[in-house]
Design a protein around this motif. Sequence first.
Motif, mmCIF file in Angstrom:
data_model
loop_
_atom_site.group_PDB
_atom_site.id
_atom_site.type_symbol
_atom_site.label_atom_id
_atom_site.label_comp_id
_atom_site.label_asym_id
_atom_site.label_seq_id
_atom_site.Cartn_x
_atom_site.Cartn_y
_atom_site.Cartn_z
ATOM 1 N N MET A 78 0.824 -1.207 0.000
ATOM 2 C CA MET A 78 0.000 0.000 0.000
ATOM 3 C C MET A 78 0.855 1.254 0.000
ATOM 4 S SD MET A 78 -3.112 -0.793 2.653
ATOM 5 C CE MET A 78 -4.324 -2.088 2.373
ATOM 6 N N LEU A 79 1.877 1.275 0.859
ATOM 7 C CA LEU A 79 2.731 2.451 0.953
ATOM 8 C C LEU A 79 3.506 2.674 -0.342
ATOM 9 C CD1 LEU A 79 4.201 2.266 4.573
ATOM 10 C CD2 LEU A 79 2.368 3.716 3.717
ATOM 11 N N LEU A 80 4.023 1.615 -0.936
ATOM 12 C CA LEU A 80 4.772 1.753 -2.184
ATOM 13 C C LEU A 80 3.862 2.250 -3.303
ATOM 14 C CD1 LEU A 80 6.989 -1.472 -2.041
ATOM 15 C CD2 LEU A 80 7.715 0.892 -1.671
ATOM 16 N N ALA A 81 2.629 1.768 -3.335
ATOM 17 C CA ALA A 81 1.681 2.241 -4.347
ATOM 18 C C ALA A 81 1.409 3.728 -4.169
ATOM 19 C CB ALA A 81 0.384 1.443 -4.266
ATOM 20 N N GLU A 82 1.283 4.166 -2.913
ATOM 21 C CA GLU A 82 1.037 5.584 -2.658
ATOM 22 C C GLU A 82 2.254 6.420 -3.041
ATOM 23 O OE1 GLU A 82 -0.877 8.220 0.958
ATOM 24 O OE2 GLU A 82 -1.361 6.110 0.689
ATOM 25 N N LEU A 83 3.443 5.910 -2.759
ATOM 26 C CA LEU A 83 4.666 6.630 -3.137
ATOM 27 C C LEU A 83 4.820 6.721 -4.654
ATOM 28 C CD1 LEU A 83 7.177 5.168 -0.516
ATOM 29 C CD2 LEU A 83 6.291 7.508 -0.614
ATOM 30 N N ASN A 84 4.222 5.763 -5.367
ATOM 31 C CA ASN A 84 4.292 5.772 -6.829
ATOM 32 C C ASN A 84 3.154 6.560 -7.462
ATOM 33 O OD1 ASN A 84 6.657 4.273 -7.094
ATOM 34 N ND2 ASN A 84 5.563 2.326 -6.912
ATOM 35 N N GLY A 85 2.429 7.338 -6.632
ATOM 36 C CA GLY A 85 1.421 8.239 -7.181
ATOM 37 C C GLY A 85 -0.005 7.785 -7.056
ATOM 38 N N ASN A 86 -0.244 6.591 -6.514
ATOM 39 C CA ASN A 86 -1.607 6.100 -6.352
ATOM 40 C C ASN A 86 -2.182 6.666 -5.059
ATOM 41 O OD1 ASN A 86 -4.012 4.746 -6.265
ATOM 42 N ND2 ASN A 86 -3.137 2.693 -6.281
ATOM 43 N N THR A 87 -2.651 7.894 -5.108
ATOM 44 C CA THR A 87 -3.183 8.568 -3.924
ATOM 45 C C THR A 87 -4.373 7.798 -3.351
ATOM 46 O OG1 THR A 87 -2.544 10.691 -4.860
ATOM 47 C CG2 THR A 87 -4.084 10.738 -3.029
ATOM 48 N N GLY A 88 -4.330 7.582 -2.060
ATOM 49 C CA GLY A 88 -5.400 6.846 -1.416
ATOM 50 C C GLY A 88 -5.216 5.347 -1.445
ATOM 51 N N ALA A 89 -4.018 4.875 -1.836
ATOM 52 C CA ALA A 89 -3.777 3.428 -1.884
ATOM 53 C C ALA A 89 -3.816 2.803 -0.500
ATOM 54 C CB ALA A 89 -2.427 3.138 -2.540
ATOM 55 N N SER A 90 -3.419 3.568 0.525
ATOM 56 C CA SER A 90 -3.427 3.048 1.896
ATOM 57 C C SER A 90 -4.855 3.063 2.426
ATOM 58 C CB SER A 90 -2.519 3.899 2.788
ATOM 59 O OG SER A 90 -1.183 3.824 2.352
ATOM 60 N N GLN A 91 -5.399 1.894 2.654
ATOM 61 C CA GLN A 91 -6.769 1.751 3.122
ATOM 62 C C GLN A 91 -6.818 0.787 4.301
ATOM 63 O OE1 GLN A 91 -9.393 3.444 1.963
ATOM 64 N NE2 GLN A 91 -8.216 4.484 0.381
ATOM 65 N N GLU A 92 -7.949 0.799 4.998
ATOM 66 C CA GLU A 92 -8.150 -0.162 6.078
ATOM 67 C C GLU A 92 -8.319 -1.555 5.479
ATOM 68 O OE1 GLU A 92 -8.509 -0.361 10.378
ATOM 69 O OE2 GLU A 92 -7.986 1.241 8.979
ATOM 70 N N ARG A 93 -7.529 -2.515 5.950
ATOM 71 C CA ARG A 93 -7.605 -3.875 5.424
ATOM 72 C C ARG A 93 -7.726 -4.870 6.570
ATOM 73 N NH1 ARG A 93 -5.312 -6.505 0.933
ATOM 74 N NH2 ARG A 93 -5.553 -4.524 -0.162
ATOM 75 N N ILE A 94 -8.830 -5.582 6.609
ATOM 76 C CA ILE A 94 -9.039 -6.611 7.624
ATOM 77 C C ILE A 94 -8.551 -7.939 7.051
ATOM 78 C CG2 ILE A 94 -10.685 -7.783 9.125
ATOM 79 C CD1 ILE A 94 -10.272 -4.811 9.719
ATOM 80 N N MET A 95 -7.556 -8.533 7.701
ATOM 81 C CA MET A 95 -6.915 -9.736 7.197
ATOM 82 C C MET A 95 -7.630 -10.992 7.716
ATOM 83 S SD MET A 95 -4.604 -8.451 5.284
ATOM 84 C CE MET A 95 -3.426 -9.758 4.922
ATOM 85 N N PRO A 96 -7.483 -12.105 6.998
ATOM 86 C CA PRO A 96 -8.235 -13.322 7.354
ATOM 87 C C PRO A 96 -7.712 -14.013 8.615
ATOM 88 C CG PRO A 96 -6.773 -13.744 5.501
ATOM 89 C CD PRO A 96 -6.730 -12.262 5.741
ATOM 90 N N ILE A 97 -8.623 -14.715 9.282
ATOM 91 C CA ILE A 97 -8.301 -15.559 10.429
ATOM 92 C C ILE A 97 -9.006 -16.887 10.243
ATOM 93 C CG2 ILE A 97 -7.899 -13.710 12.102
ATOM 94 C CD1 ILE A 97 -10.799 -14.106 13.072
ATOM 95 N N ASN A 98 -8.572 -17.924 10.945
ATOM 96 C CA ASN A 98 -9.297 -19.192 10.914
ATOM 97 C C ASN A 98 -9.022 -19.984 12.177
ATOM 98 O OD1 ASN A 98 -6.596 -19.622 9.422
ATOM 99 N ND2 ASN A 98 -7.216 -21.715 9.906
#
Length: 336
Positions: free
Chosen positions: A305-325
């Motif tokens: 996410m951070l690399l995408a934002e640094l490459n110009g993708n504004t708003g790439a950093s979003q809330e992401r809920i990761m899987p559990i089991n």
Amino acid sequence: MGVSIDDVAARAGVSTATVSRALRGLPRVSPATRERVLAVAQDLGYVPSPSATRLATGRTKTVGVLVPFIDRWYFAHALEGIDQELREHGYNLMLFSLGGYQHGQRRRFSEPMVRKHVDALVVLCLGLSGVELEELKHAHIPLIAVGGPVVGCHGVHIDDTAAATEATQHLIDLGHRAIGQLRGGSKDEKNFIVPVLRSRAFEATMHRAGLQVRPEWNVAGNFTVLEGVAAAGRLFDQPGERPTAVFCGSDEMALGLMFEARRRGIRIPADLSVVGIDDYDFSGPAGLSTIAQKPIDHGRVAAQMLLAELNGNTGASQERIMPINLVQRETTAPPR
């Protein structure tokens, strides 16, 4: 002494910024100038340095990671995931450690600590104060949290409430009614939201099932194996009946409880069922039932996410809920 970007610029008759743009294939450099710069760089044997890139572009090619502990399982694995992703994209990792609880209330992280040193910052599961968060925002760099929700910035983490709910419900579904808890201690709860979320979810699940949360069976373990051993000792030393199952807010505490139970001749799961959260490295070999998560993946996703934002993708950093089991192993069974 090695060849510098200034040497290439002087020989080619252009600025250092033009040299940097030409070598990296960026626009606004004429074909003739690019060809001349490349020829001069090859003739002089020039290898671009990080400092030269920073001077020409304002980028350090470095991402900072703010971590409260270096030796905790989750933080170490998340760091590994962040580092793997950064290396694959030519970025370095700079670690900012707060030294655990060693510094107490003197802990402070501020904008000058990252200014001009990093292009982006990852906060590993740490509750930042309002002052700290405001100062970091003044650095005007992408910011993301990993491992738990941090007020004021997007994050990559599991739903800790759902994880603790599922672990507790697993014990209830097996038929347990007398259930204790090993939770995070006061220091953990003051610095991180995760222990609080897991403990509250355990209590809420018990209440929904009409079960009593007994204070003497609710013991602090500070999320480590050794503290889990000590907490289990305090639990087992309580007079009267013993719980038939224990929910542990982390696998490390659960493993500590298992060590202490074995020392006292308490059989798991015949006498006591145990469930944790995390799927710690030794949980599988120990046969511990747990709610599994993968912190290496959390670190990788945050870095992406951070690399995408640094490459110009504004708003790439979003809330992401990761899987559990739920992984049911040998430590949970119906009560006798």
